[in-house]
Each structure stands twice: as structure tokens, then as C-alpha cells.
Design an enzyme around this catalytic site. Sequence first.
Site, short mmCIF file in Angstrom:
data_model
loop_
_atom_site.label_atom_id
_atom_site.label_comp_id
_atom_site.label_asym_id
_atom_site.label_seq_id
_atom_site.Cartn_x
_atom_site.Cartn_y
_atom_site.Cartn_z
N GLY A 1 -25.61 36.74 -16.59
CA GLY A 1 -25.95 36.12 -15.31
C GLY A 1 -26.99 36.95 -14.59
O GLY A 1 -27.32 38.04 -15.02
N GLY B 1 -26.73 41.14 -9.49
CA GLY B 1 -26.07 41.06 -8.18
C GLY B 1 -24.96 40.05 -8.09
O GLY B 1 -24.44 39.78 -7.01
N THR B 2 -24.56 39.44 -9.21
CA THR B 2 -23.52 38.41 -9.13
C THR B 2 -22.13 38.98 -9.36
O THR B 2 -21.16 38.24 -9.38
CB THR B 2 -23.78 37.28 -10.15
OG1 THR B 2 -24.19 37.88 -11.38
CG2 THR B 2 -24.83 36.34 -9.65
N GLY B 3 -22.02 40.29 -9.59
CA GLY B 3 -20.70 40.91 -9.69
C GLY B 3 -20.13 40.95 -11.09
O GLY B 3 -18.92 40.88 -11.27
N THR C 1 -20.23 43.52 -13.26
CA THR C 1 -19.54 44.79 -13.45
C THR C 1 -18.21 44.78 -12.71
O THR C 1 -17.18 45.20 -13.24
CB THR C 1 -20.42 45.94 -12.91
OG1 THR C 1 -21.71 45.81 -13.50
CG2 THR C 1 -19.84 47.28 -13.25
N GLU D 1 -46.25 26.53 11.42
CA GLU D 1 -44.81 26.37 11.21
C GLU D 1 -44.33 24.98 11.63
O GLU D 1 -43.52 24.37 10.96
CB GLU D 1 -44.02 27.46 11.95
CG GLU D 1 -44.24 28.87 11.41
CD GLU D 1 -44.06 28.99 9.90
OE1 GLU D 1 -43.22 28.26 9.34
OE2 GLU D 1 -44.79 29.78 9.28
N HIS E 1 -45.00 22.50 8.90
CA HIS E 1 -43.96 22.45 7.87
C HIS E 1 -42.76 21.62 8.36
O HIS E 1 -42.27 20.72 7.69
CB HIS E 1 -43.41 23.86 7.58
CG HIS E 1 -44.32 24.71 6.75
ND1 HIS E 1 -44.79 24.32 5.53
CD2 HIS E 1 -44.81 25.97 6.96
CE1 HIS E 1 -45.54 25.31 5.03
NE2 HIS E 1 -45.58 26.31 5.88
ZN ZN Z 1 -46.41 28.19 5.53
#
Ligand code: ZN
Length: 428
Positions: free
Chosen positions: A25, A28-30, A32, A247, A250
Site C-alpha cells: 500500500g 503512511g497507511t500504517g 508497520t 479563486e 474556480h
Molecule cells: Zn488556480
Amino acid sequence: MDYLHNPNKYREVGAAMPKGVLLVGPPGTGKTMLAKAVAGEANVPFFSISGSEFVEMFVGMGAAKVRDLFKQAKEKAPCIVFIDEIDAIGKKREGQIGGNDEREQTLNQLLTEMDGFEENSGVIILAVTNRPESLDPALTRPGRFDRRVPVELPDLKGREEILKVHAKKVKLADDVNFSTVARMASGASGAELANIINEAALRAVRDGRKFVTEADLEESIEVVIAGYQKKNAILTNKEKQIVSYHEIGHALVAALQSHSAPVQKITIIPRTSGALGYTMQVEEGNHYLMSKEEMENKIATYTGGRAAEEVVFGSVTTGASNDIEQATKLARAMITRYGMSEEFDMVAMETVTNQYLGGDTSLACSAETQARIDEKVVELVKQQHQKAIQILTENRQKLDELAKFLYEKETITGEEFMGILNHSVTPK
Ligand code: ZN
């Protein structure tokens, strides 16, 4: 775990336990953590080593180290042997001229050990990798690491549960709503979610409070996504105006198309990541499928920022570089991987090579086809860009009104945005 507790139950029936289990995977998904948890729950000894240690620390001793490890493990059986980053020793061998002798010897020793101990000897090997496709086939064939457990990024419910676990360590205000936070942290891994909780606690301390609020958590998601607020960054008024329009561009294009995720927040406070502002859209729930229309609308939304600059100022800036990258990636994927163009129908033109690390792709077609794909990508992005320009031109009044509001307030919520938008506008 059940096998480690009651091996006899399995032996009686004649069932053999797999010797090796591969946890795969993204980082950072755990993975270990999961391996340690299995050892803890099964209450058996846990031997742990990292693949990179074999090749870095024990130069010339990798094979001996493997022998030692398995000797100890067999004495302590039942037990779990845990190998982190197995790809460091287990990479494919073919095609390497000269090769890495050290690594090859280590790998051979590992294979020998795995074949050497009998089924049901009580030693289970758990290995972790985020590049399963790079492993030597000798490692993954039956009798070795033949079980694969995918450990993927958590979904909405998963994120909520993970946040709750990490939040046990901090004091919370009454207004904290983990479901909202989980929805905003879409795409975050377990490690990132732990980080979000900690950032929120740090923010509470900086504010001189004794507890973490919902606002702390929401702000820390932004810190993890976009970096800290850059308080000393001074934009000229003109720049600030351009960013406001960008912004709102968007957000407006997203809001005026159907099938778009609702706008949660818009801000023009510069961040340490270099972003001068951003628009956060948050999906209502989990999304496993995306339609062609949704993808097209998403491309239009990416182009919305630049489109607003064009409509209002008649010129363009460097501010859209990330949007351009995202829009192109999506358009290319639609054509080469999702079969969403008429010309190429359901033919794969690209294959994903690195599923868990960024998802790199490589083209699998002739040079002529590549040229046609490029044309199609340009055509698709252009079309959506035109659509965005049209939407903004038709709603110019709202665009001005919202951009002015954002310019003054610097951060506005999705509700404020919708409030202004919804007095008298016809969605398309
Ligand atoms: Zn932008």
C-alpha cells in the site's frame, strides 16, 4: 493470529499456513503498525528488520544477518518475523548488468531460509512494500510471499475512526465534529491524520487554550495540505485582486456546473507551499466511481481560475501553473486509461507503473498514436476552458461581487459564497 494461537486446529485438517504475507500500500497507511498489532494481539515474539538495513549497515554481512535472524526466529517459534521495505533487497534481478552482489546474496539467503523451514513451523514472515511490482518473482511465487494484503488509504468512515483514535491523546472542545474533519481531509493517509490532530493541538497551545476546537482541526488540515500561513508575504493590491478573481473563478465554475463537489472554503492568504490562495471543495460522501461528465466538469473547474483572469483583466499570469498540470493529467487519463474518447475507444494507451508511489504512467502505443493523443488532450482541455470562460462571462456580475467580497475578507466559507451566489442566478 488465530493460527499462531491454535496451530493444531489447522494441522488437524491438513491446512498449511502461508509462510510469507506481503502488506502492500501507499506510504503512511500504517502497514508497520498493522504488523506490530498482529504480533501484539497474537502475543508472540516479534523480530523486526528493515530491508534497507541489510544493504546499508551490514555490508558484506547481509546473508549472515538473514541466517541469524531465522535461527533466532525458529528457536522462539511461534513468532512473527517482520521485514520492512522488502523491496530494498527483493528487487527484480533480471536485466541488471553487474548487479548488486551484496543484495543478491542477501535475497538468495532469504529465499533459502524460507524454503528451508517447513510449513507449520510457527514462523510467519510479514513483509512490507509500497512497490510490489518491483519485487523479484522468486519472492512472490507460491510457498514464499504468496499472500498479499492491500493496505489502502482510508475511506471517509476509516478517516473518521482514525481521527478519533489519535484524538484520544488531546483535549477536545464540544464543537469538534469528526465527520466534517474527515470529509475535509479527503485522500489523507493515517500518518497524515495523526499529523493533523497534532498540528491542531499545537495551534491550541499557541493560542493559549487548553483544548482543541473544530477551527484548529480545520486550519491544521490546510497546514498539512498547503503549508502554514505566510503572514509576512505582502501582495500588491493588484496581485491580491488577481488572486481573488482567480479563486472565485474556480469556485464559480464549480458551483454553476452540476455534478461538482460543493465549495467549502475560499482563501487568498498565501501559504508556505507557495500557493497564493485556494478553493477547497469537499465531496459529500465517498466516491468510488466518476462519470465522464464529472471529470469534464473537474477540468473546467481547474481552468476556471485562469478563465477569470482572462475575462476580467484580459491578460494571464503564472498563477495557474498547478491548475494546468492537474487539468492535463486528468484529460490525459480520460483518453489513455479510462476509454473516454471516441477515437481510442476502450484501448489502453498507458499503463500505471507505480501504483502506490505517485502512480507514474508509461505510454504503450506508437509514436503516431502518441501525437494523436496529445492532440486529443489539447482539444479536451481547450473545450472545457472555453466552457469555463463562457460560464464566467455569463455570470460576470456575480464574479465581480464575489471577488470583491473575497478581496475584503481574505477567507470566506462555502455558505457565504453560496449566499451571495444564490440571490438570483440561473445555474446551468
Ligand atoms: Zn488556480
